[in-house]
Structure formats: structure tokens, C-alpha cells
Design a protein around this motif. Structure first.
Motif, PDB file in Angstrom:
ATOM      1  N   LEU A 243      -6.193  -3.966   4.098  1.00 61.74           N
ATOM      2  CA  LEU A 243      -6.155  -3.450   5.468  1.00 61.74           C
ATOM      3  C   LEU A 243      -7.103  -4.215   6.387  1.00 61.74           C
ATOM      4  O   LEU A 243      -6.843  -4.307   7.582  1.00 61.74           O
ATOM      5  CB  LEU A 243      -6.493  -1.956   5.475  1.00 61.74           C
ATOM      6  CG  LEU A 243      -5.373  -1.038   4.986  1.00 61.74           C
ATOM      7  CD1 LEU A 243      -5.789   0.420   5.103  1.00 61.74           C
ATOM      8  CD2 LEU A 243      -4.089  -1.268   5.775  1.00 61.74           C
TER       9      LEU A 243
ATOM     10  N   ASN B 230       0.839  -1.206   0.000  1.00 60.59           N
ATOM     11  CA  ASN B 230       0.000   0.000   0.000  1.00 60.59           C
ATOM     12  C   ASN B 230       0.868   1.247   0.000  1.00 60.59           C
ATOM     13  O   ASN B 230       0.621   2.184  -0.754  1.00 60.59           O
ATOM     14  CB  ASN B 230      -0.895   0.036   1.244  1.00 60.59           C
ATOM     15  CG  ASN B 230      -2.190  -0.714   1.018  1.00 60.59           C
ATOM     16  OD1 ASN B 230      -2.471  -1.130  -0.113  1.00 60.59           O
ATOM     17  ND2 ASN B 230      -2.967  -0.895   2.064  1.00 60.59           N
TER      18      ASN B 230
ATOM     19  N   GLN C  49      -5.824   1.043  -7.317  1.00 64.56           N
ATOM     20  CA  GLN C  49      -6.725   0.554  -6.267  1.00 64.56           C
ATOM     21  C   GLN C  49      -6.830  -0.966  -6.325  1.00 64.56           C
ATOM     22  O   GLN C  49      -6.963  -1.556  -7.382  1.00 64.56           O
ATOM     23  CB  GLN C  49      -8.132   1.140  -6.459  1.00 64.56           C
ATOM     24  CG  GLN C  49      -8.202   2.626  -6.265  1.00 64.56           C
ATOM     25  CD  GLN C  49      -8.425   3.007  -4.821  1.00 64.56           C
ATOM     26  OE1 GLN C  49      -7.819   2.393  -3.942  1.00 64.56           O
ATOM     27  NE2 GLN C  49      -9.242   3.987  -4.588  1.00 64.56           N
TER      28      GLN C  49
HETATM   29  P1  ADP Z   1      -6.619  -1.917  -1.369  1.00 58.55           P
HETATM   30  O1  ADP Z   1      -6.555  -3.344  -1.727  1.00 58.55           O
HETATM   31  O2  ADP Z   1      -7.587  -1.130  -2.190  1.00 58.55           O
HETATM   32  O3  ADP Z   1      -5.311  -1.255  -1.212  1.00 58.55           O
HETATM   33  P2  ADP Z   1      -6.742  -1.720   1.476  1.00 58.55           P
HETATM   34  O4  ADP Z   1      -7.703  -2.312   2.410  1.00 58.55           O
HETATM   35  O5  ADP Z   1      -5.337  -2.167   1.575  1.00 58.55           O
HETATM   36  O6  ADP Z   1      -7.324  -1.909   0.034  1.00 58.55           O
HETATM   37  O7  ADP Z   1      -6.814  -0.165   1.671  1.00 58.55           O
HETATM   38  C1  ADP Z   1      -8.007   0.502   1.726  1.00 58.55           C
HETATM   39  C2  ADP Z   1      -7.891   1.898   1.190  1.00 58.55           C
HETATM   40  O8  ADP Z   1      -7.100   2.693   2.083  1.00 58.55           O
HETATM   41  C3  ADP Z   1      -7.205   1.958  -0.123  1.00 58.55           C
HETATM   42  O9  ADP Z   1      -8.162   1.960  -1.139  1.00 58.55           O
HETATM   43  C4  ADP Z   1      -6.464   3.267  -0.097  1.00 58.55           C
HETATM   44  O10 ADP Z   1      -7.237   4.283  -0.668  1.00 58.55           O
HETATM   45  C5  ADP Z   1      -6.271   3.579   1.360  1.00 58.55           C
HETATM   46  N1  ADP Z   1      -4.877   3.359   1.784  1.00 58.55           N
HETATM   47  C6  ADP Z   1      -4.337   2.261   2.339  1.00 58.55           C
HETATM   48  N2  ADP Z   1      -3.024   2.438   2.614  1.00 58.55           N
HETATM   49  C7  ADP Z   1      -2.736   3.698   2.234  1.00 58.55           C
HETATM   50  C8  ADP Z   1      -1.523   4.483   2.237  1.00 58.55           C
HETATM   51  N3  ADP Z   1      -0.370   4.012   2.724  1.00 58.55           N
HETATM   52  N4  ADP Z   1      -1.600   5.727   1.745  1.00 58.55           N
HETATM   53  C9  ADP Z   1      -2.728   6.222   1.261  1.00 58.55           C
HETATM   54  N5  ADP Z   1      -3.909   5.532   1.208  1.00 58.55           N
HETATM   55  C10 ADP Z   1      -3.913   4.287   1.691  1.00 58.55           C
END
Ligand code: ADP
Length: 524
Positions: free
Chosen positions: A477, A412, A471
Motif C-alpha cells: 500500500l 490484497n 501477511q
Molecule cells: P502487505 O504486503 O502486508 O499486504 P500492504 O501495505 O499491502 O502490506 O498492506 C498493509 C496492511 O493493510 C496489510 O498488512 C493488511 O493487514 C491491511 N490491508 C491491506 N489491504 C487490505 C484489504 N483489502 N482488506 C483487509 N486488510 C487489508
């Protein structure tokens, strides 16, 4: 499980209605019977007092001179005589009333005179003369013991039933003879008993009871009907709510049960229902979105692979061209397999739980290995990745899951950091536990999205209308949060849009108290 139908609901509410009415009727019945009993008791006492008053009046009259007992020297006997003014209607009535039922005996219980010996005898309580002499003797003794000149003297009162069944109230006591027999040391005491028929009063009591017997059941029936009606009114809204709830199904989850604005328990129930439906609706929406996303995500690389292979088949001539087509196809296949892996993990989690394989894990080596692995993608993205690990940082944890957690955070961070940015991963012991930090100087997460980023399928919307190409599925997360939770740790996130994001994970040294990883529940 069978879903209750409309008829069952009606039957159920009728059951509740019946129970409400029954308890109301029972309470009402107990209350009515208690009141009736109390009232009857008071009436009986009042009536008895009235009879006793009459008897006291009669007694006062005979003591006042209506009855005189004298020794007759001629016959050598005591005589009882009645003295009253025959021309005075009041006196006459009183005397006749007294003489309806009475008895005079000497102190040994021998009858001197009673109403049965009178010529113009009025039928009365003819059991009275049969009072056993022993009882009379005992009463005379008692009265003599209690005797004090000038005081009314001891009175015996009893209620007895004549052989005819008629109730009588008797008042008895002693009266002294007017003169003495020759040689007697004192005036001889005589036992006098007066009776009054109690039947009029008994009839009043009886009639009163009859009134109760007819009023109580009708009041009960009326009360129960009223209770039934009121319980029905109270339960009506419940039925309406149930019917409204039944109309809501998977296809019209946006429907709501209208609140009654009464602020009562039912409104609270409706609110609870509404919240539940809202949660269901959100889950349904996420699921639908997820299916759409998955099919879209699957279709894009497949179409691309197909296109590339077709182009190669029909137009490629040189080895270079073939190689390029195969390389492009492989890149898409990579994305496909990544997607399939995520789906696999998800389905695994949906079908149950992932068992944790706990072991002593040196976080430093894990962090260093992963940082090294991620150097290539970081460089490709033009991001500077650094690792900072303290020498000794051991926790009890599942290696695969911890690696998955760090991988998600790192990918991420690299994904959301523009070229020239920084990504740092660090691990340090804090109070014997481990603190893992993954921070970047990337685009950051707007504050309003922060509470949701750990939700499954949640993705921060891109600046445009279409989802940003980097995305993912919004699962990363949510897995991270669940892995942290399974290890009894905690996760915090700090983010400033445009400046960067920092995830801080706290893992207890002897964590992993749970044996399984819950991936099913919606919120971490
Ligand atoms: P994805 O598989 O879309 O990355 P995650 O559950 O890992 O899904 O993350 C959820 C959302 O949180 C992501 O769509 C992203 O927009 C935001 N996100 C996660 N990590 C970060 C980061 N390090 N910086 C900015 N945005 C983040």
C-alpha cells in the motif's frame, strides 16, 4: 560533516553569551552617555542663568543710582561716579563686586572709566577694555533703536575667555547721562559693560564632568559584568539541553531531553527535539522490524526448499514423488523471487527515484487484463472476482506503475477475503478524470489502523501473536500511495471490519505532472 563536540558547543555558547553581553553593554553605554550629556546641558544652562541673574542684579543696582554719569561744566567732560552707602555692608559688597570687572564708554566707544583705571583695582577681565569701538557703536545704535522709556532696555550678553583662560560672562547695555552738555538736544547715552567671572561655575561643570567620566566607565564595567552573568544564566539551560541531546544516540533513542516546564522558547525547542527523536525512533524500529521480517521471510522458504529436496533425494522413489517435491520447491522459489523483487524495488527507491514513463493509457484494457490474470488466484482462494470497466477511460500515466498499483490492491483484496467472498474492480470516468475502485467483502481494517496502512512496513497485526501467513512485507500500500501521488491523484479508503474494504483512487486525466516516483520518503 563534523559533529560539534562538547568543547565546540561551549565555545559557541560563549560566543552567543559574548554577543548578548556586548549588545547589552553598548545599549547601556549609549544610554549613560546620552543621560550624562543631557544632564550636563541642563546644568550648564542653569549655571548660566544664575550668572545672568547676578549680572541683572548688578545692572539694576547701577541703573538704580550706583552709577551716575554727569556733564561737568568745569572740565567740559562727562564724569562717571559711584554712589553708595559705604557704611552699608550689603551695598558696599555689591558695589565692589560690580567694580571688579566693568567698563564705561561713550557712544563712540571711548573709554571713560574702567576697572583698570581704578586705584584699588581688582584683577579681572582686562580684555574687556579692548572691545573694538565699532562693536560698541553698533550695540549703542541697536539699544537706542529698541529704547522705550520705563523698560529695562536692551541687554547684550556674551561669554568670553580672558587671555588667562578664565571665562567671563558679560552683560552690556546703555545708560543715559544724568544731565545734558550745553547745546545737547538730549541726554547722551553711554555704553556700560559688566563682567562676572564664570570660573566657579565652569569648575562646577568641570567637576561634574569628571564625576561622569569616572562613574560612566565603572557603571559600564559593572553593567557588563551583570550582563555577562545574566546571559550566562539564560544560556545555561541551552547548554544543558545540548548535552542531553548529545547523549542520545542510535542505541538509546528511547532517551528524552527532560522538559523544563517553563513554557518558554527553550521548552518549545525541547519539544521539537523530542518529536524528531520520536520519529527517528519509529523509523529505526520499523527498519529493525523490517530486517527481522526479511530474514525470517527469506529463511522460511529456503529451509522448506532444502527440506523438500533432501526428502526427495533420500526417500523419493517414484517420479510422482520427485515431481511433488520439485513442485513444492518451485512454489517456495516463487515466494522467494516475489520477496526479492520487492526488496529490489525498495533498494532501487532507496538509491534514488524511479523515472515515470508517461503515455496515454486506456485504463479499461489495463483493468480487464489484470482482472483476467487474477481469475486463477481468485478461484484458488474461492473468491469471486468481477471487473466493471467503462468503455472510454484514458489517462496520461506510467503503465508499469499503474499495473503495479492495481496488482497490489487486487492481491490484497483476494488475500484478505475469505472463501466465498467477493472482489470487484471498476473504472469509470468522473468529470473527465478517472475513478478506480477496488472493493472486497473481506475481513476489513480496524479503524485505528486505517491512518497507518499507507506507511512503509506497516501491517495490521493478525488476531494471534504470530504474523498471519498471508501477511506480506507491509510495502504494497505504501507503493500504491506513492504511485497515486506521483500521478497527482488521490486515494481514499473505506473499511468496515468483518464486512469489507473499498479503495477509491482518483486519477486526473492529464495527471503525472511529476516525472519521478518518490519512494524514499516515509509518508506518502
Ligand atoms: P502487505 O504486503 O502486508 O499486504 P500492504 O501495505 O499491502 O502490506 O498492506 C498493509 C496492511 O493493510 C496489510 O498488512 C493488511 O493487514 C491491511 N490491508 C491491506 N489491504 C487490505 C484489504 N483489502 N482488506 C483487509 N486488510 C487489508
Amino acid at each position: 560533516m563534523r559533529v560539534p563536540g562538547r568543547r565546540d558547543l561551549r565555545r559557541l555558547s560563549r560566543g552567543l553569551r559574548f554577543r548578548l553581553t556586548a549588545s547589552y553593554a553598548l545599549f547601556f553605554a549609549v544610554l549613560l552617555i546620552a543621560i550624562a550629556g543631557l544632564f550636563r546641558e541642563r546644568l550648564a544652562t542653569a549655571l548660566e542663568n544664575q550668572v545672568d541673574d547676578t549680572l541683572n542684579d548688578e545692572w539694576a543696582a547701577i541703573k538704580g543710582g550706583f552709577l551716575r554719569i554727569t556733564w561737568d561744566n568745569d572740565t567740559h567732560k562727562y564724569w562717571a561716579d559711584w554712589y553708595y552707602d559705604v557704611d552699608d555692608p550689603d551695598e558696599k559688597t555689591l558695589a565692589l563686586d560690580i567694580q571688579k570687572v566693568y567698563m564705561i564708554t561713550d557712544q563712540y566707544g571711548h573709554v571713560i572709566q574702567d576697572f583698570t583705571t581704578k586705584e584699588d583695582q581688582i584683577r579681572g577681565f582686562d580684555d574687556l577694555p579692548n572691545t573694538p569701538p565699532a562693536i560698541i557703536q553698533a550695540r549703542v545704535r541697536e539699544a537706542l533703536d529698541a529704547y522705550k522709556p520705563g523698560l529695562p532696555g536692551k541687554a547684550f550678553r556674551v561669554t568670553r575667555r580672558a587671555s588667562t583662560g578664565e571665562p567671563f560672562r558679560i552683560r552690556a547695555g546703555i545708560i543715559f547721562a544724568q544731565n545734558r552738555a550745553p547745546g545737547a538736544v538730549r541726554n547722551e547715552p553711554f555704553y556700560v559693560a559688566l563682567g562676572v567671572s564664570y570660573s566657579n561655575y565652569a569648575k562646577i561643570l568641570h567637576d561634574n564632568s569628571l564625576v561622569y567620566l569616572s562613574v560612566v566607565p565603572s557603571a559600564l564595567i559593572l553593567g557588563s559584568l551583570l550582563g555577562w552573568f545574566m546571559a550566562g544564566r539564560a544560556l545555561n539551560p541551552v547548554r544543558e539541553v545540548a548535552q542531553a541531546a548529545q547523549r542520545i544516540s542510535g542505541s538509546n533513542l528511547s532517551m528524552r531531553i527532560p522538559s523544563r516546564q517553563a513554557g518558554d522558547e527553550l521548552d518549545y525547542l525541547i519539544l521539537t527535539f523530542t518529536r524528531m527523536i520520536e520519529r527517528l525512533e519509529a523509523s529505526f524500529r520499523q527498519m529493525r522490524q523490517f530486517s527481522a521480517d526479511v530474514s525470517h521471510e527469506l529463511r522460511t522458504p529456503i529451509t522448506a526448499i532444502r527440506g523438500q529436496l533432501e526428502v526427495a533425494l533420500f526417500t523419493a522413489k517414484t517420479t510422482e514423488q520427485y515431481r511433488e517435491a520439485i513442485f513444492n520447491a518451485l512454489t517456495d522459489i516463487d515466494r522467494l523471487s516475489q520477496l526479492v523483487r520487492a526488496l529490489l524495488l525498495l533498494s532501487q527507491a532507496e538509491s534514488g527515484q524511479v523515472v515515470l514513463q508517461k503515455s496515454r493509457l486506456d485504463l479499461r484494457s489495463v483493468v480487464e487484463d489484470l482482472a483476467e490474470q487474477y481469475q486463477i488466484p481468485a478461484e484458488a482462494a474461492g473468491v469471486h472476482l468481477t471487473a466493471d470497466a467503462a468503455p472510454e477511460c484514458v489517462v496520461e500515466a506510467d503503465r508499469v506503475q499503474i499495473e503495479r498499483m492495481i496488482t497490489n490492491l487486487l492481491s490484497n483484496a483476494i488475500k484478505f477475503t475469505p472463501e466465498g467472498g467477493q472482489v470487484r474492480i471498476a473504472v469509470h470516468p468522473v468529470n473527465g478524470d478517472a475513478e478506480l475502485v477496488v472493493e472486497d467483502s473481506g475481513r476489513g481494517i480496524p479503524t485505528e489502523h486505517l491512518p497507518h496502512i499507507f506507511d512503509r512496513f506497516y501491517r495490521v497485526p493478525g488476531s494471534g501473536t504470530a504474523p498471519a501467513p498471508e501477511q506480506g512485507l507491509g510495502l504494497g500500500l505504501s507503493f500504491v500511495a506513492r504511485i497515486v501521488k506521483a500521478h497527482k491523484g488521490s486515494i481514499d479508503v473505506d473499511s468496515v471490519p468483518g464486512r469489507g474494504t473499498r479503495f477509491i483512487i482518483h486519477l486526473p486525466a492529464a495527471g503525472a505532472a511529476s516525472d519521478t516516483l518518490e519512494l524514499i520518503r516515509q509518508s506518502a
